[in-house]
Design a protein around this motif. Structure first.
Motif, PDB file in Angstrom:
ATOM      1  N   GLU A   1      14.113  12.498  42.095  1.00 52.81           N
ATOM      2  CA  GLU A   1      13.956  13.002  40.733  1.00 52.81           C
ATOM      3  C   GLU A   1      12.642  13.748  40.595  1.00 52.81           C
ATOM      4  OE1 GLU A   1      14.377  14.112  36.946  1.00 52.81           O
ATOM      5  OE2 GLU A   1      15.956  13.186  38.165  1.00 52.81           O
ATOM      6  N   ASN A   2      12.680  14.882  39.906  1.00 52.87           N
ATOM      7  CA  ASN A   2      11.495  15.732  39.736  1.00 52.87           C
ATOM      8  C   ASN A   2      10.348  14.953  39.108  1.00 52.87           C
ATOM      9  OD1 ASN A   2      14.074  17.400  39.544  1.00 52.87           O
ATOM     10  ND2 ASN A   2      12.541  18.988  39.894  1.00 52.87           N
ATOM     11  N   GLY A   3       9.221  14.971  39.767  1.00 54.51           N
ATOM     12  CA  GLY A   3       8.050  14.271  39.245  1.00 54.51           C
ATOM     13  C   GLY A   3       8.056  12.788  39.510  1.00 54.51           C
TER      14      GLY A   3
ATOM     15  N   HIS B   1      12.698   7.901  37.786  1.00 52.05           N
ATOM     16  CA  HIS B   1      12.612   7.303  36.458  1.00 52.05           C
ATOM     17  C   HIS B   1      12.417   5.786  36.587  1.00 52.05           C
ATOM     18  CE1 HIS B   1      13.595  10.983  34.434  1.00 52.05           C
ATOM     19  NE2 HIS B   1      14.766  11.095  35.038  1.00 52.05           N
TER      20      HIS B   1
ATOM     21  N   THR C   1      18.874  13.052  30.761  1.00 52.97           N
ATOM     22  CA  THR C   1      18.721  14.499  30.873  1.00 52.97           C
ATOM     23  C   THR C   1      19.859  15.107  31.680  1.00 52.97           C
ATOM     24  OG1 THR C   1      17.259  16.293  31.587  1.00 52.97           O
ATOM     25  CG2 THR C   1      17.291  14.321  32.951  1.00 52.97           C
TER      26      THR C   1
ATOM     27  N   GLU D   1       7.740  18.986  41.196  1.00 57.02           N
ATOM     28  CA  GLU D   1       6.814  18.118  40.453  1.00 57.02           C
ATOM     29  C   GLU D   1       6.921  18.303  38.945  1.00 57.02           C
ATOM     30  OE1 GLU D   1       5.342  15.743  42.037  1.00 57.02           O
ATOM     31  OE2 GLU D   1       6.266  16.577  43.850  1.00 57.02           O
ATOM     32  N   GLN D   2       7.834  19.159  38.478  1.00 52.08           N
ATOM     33  CA  GLN D   2       8.005  19.386  37.038  1.00 52.08           C
ATOM     34  C   GLN D   2       9.015  18.392  36.474  1.00 52.08           C
ATOM     35  OE1 GLN D   2       8.603  23.464  35.691  1.00 52.08           O
ATOM     36  NE2 GLN D   2      10.127  22.753  34.205  1.00 52.08           N
ATOM     37  N   ARG D   3       8.572  17.563  35.564  1.00 52.13           N
ATOM     38  CA  ARG D   3       9.453  16.577  34.943  1.00 52.13           C
ATOM     39  C   ARG D   3      10.538  17.270  34.119  1.00 52.13           C
ATOM     40  NH1 ARG D   3       9.961  11.059  35.924  1.00 52.13           N
ATOM     41  NH2 ARG D   3       7.933  10.170  36.518  1.00 52.13           N
ATOM     42  N   ARG D   4      11.756  16.756  34.182  1.00 50.99           N
ATOM     43  CA  ARG D   4      12.816  17.301  33.340  1.00 50.99           C
ATOM     44  C   ARG D   4      12.684  16.739  31.920  1.00 50.99           C
ATOM     45  NH1 ARG D   4      18.564  16.639  36.016  1.00 50.99           N
ATOM     46  NH2 ARG D   4      17.855  14.539  36.532  1.00 50.99           N
TER      47      ARG D   4
END
Length: 234
Positions: A149-151, A154, A182, A195-198
């Protein structure tokens, strides 16, 4: 698919920090297409749970090669089950044709070496094979979707995996996800977006669609499309 059809279900041993976990690509060659995405999932899973992910011989092959060689994909899975130094097996990603592995699987090998097996979507075919071998498996996130998962993973995912795979206690009531959900798509071909959170949307309370009271019994989950593919097979 050698071996019998339905056997009593057995649960695999839980995972522990320090375990070696096999990575297999039974459906699509995602790691070969987006190696940085696979590397992120591997790094995040190893860091969060203290385990080591070990790629099976063909796990990182190109998508075209993976598509053309279902027997080799099945061999990777059989190697992972048979290896006593491997404590669990994770699918790298879903896809569309893991059902082509079924003729090449040996259910006796799976039954003789019960261990954690996890994946989702197209991996449903292999969950059905595990069930036929008598092994409880886990319909859960793959390395490239969920663990990568980006960043970072969860918290809801991380906590659920810890309860399901790293503990012998009953999972119990599944807690409500208050973190959010999301469906935002970030381009995997752009490593800078890893590294960009959704953006997360607010969660709503659970809704019971039908039925009352309680029921007990085995729970078979999976992808509806793959369940359709499996109709009429052993």
């Amino acid at each position: 698919m050698a071996g019998g059809f339905q056997r009593p279900l057995m649960r695999p041993h839980r995972l522990r920090p320090g375990d070696r976990i096999a990575a297999v690509s039974p459906s699509w060659g995602g790691p070969g297409a987006f190696p940085h995405r696979y590397a992120a999932g591997k790094r995040q899973f190893e860091t969060d749970f203290g385990v080591t992910l070990v790629e099976m011989p063909h796990a990182l092959a190109s998508p075209d090669w993976i598509a053309a060689n279902p027997a080799a994909r099945a061999a990777d899975l059989m190697i992972a089950f048979a290896d006593p130094g491997i404590a669990g097996i994770l699918a790298t990603i879903g896809g569309e044709d893991s059902i082509r592995l079924l003729p090449h699987l040996d259910l006796d090998v799976i039954a003789a070496n019960p261990k954690v097996f996890m994946g989702f979507s197209d991996t449903t075919s292999l969950h059905l094979a595990c069930q036929a071998a008598g092994l409880v498996s886990f319909y859960g996130p793959s390395i490239m979707a969920g663990l990568a998962e980006n960043g970072g993973m969860h918290a809801y995912t991380r906590d659920a995996l810890r309860r399901a795979l790293f503990s012998t206690n009953p999972i119990g009531v599944v807690p409500r996800n208050t973190e959010g959900w999301t469906a935002e798509r970030l381009d995997w071909s752009n490593p800078a977006l890893q590294e960009q959170r959704r953006v997360l949307c607010r969660t709503d309370p659970s809704v019971i669609l039908q039925g009352t009271g309680q029921a007990t019994g085995p729970l078979i989950g999976g992808c509806a499309e793959v369940l359709e593919m499996a109709k009429g097979t052993p």
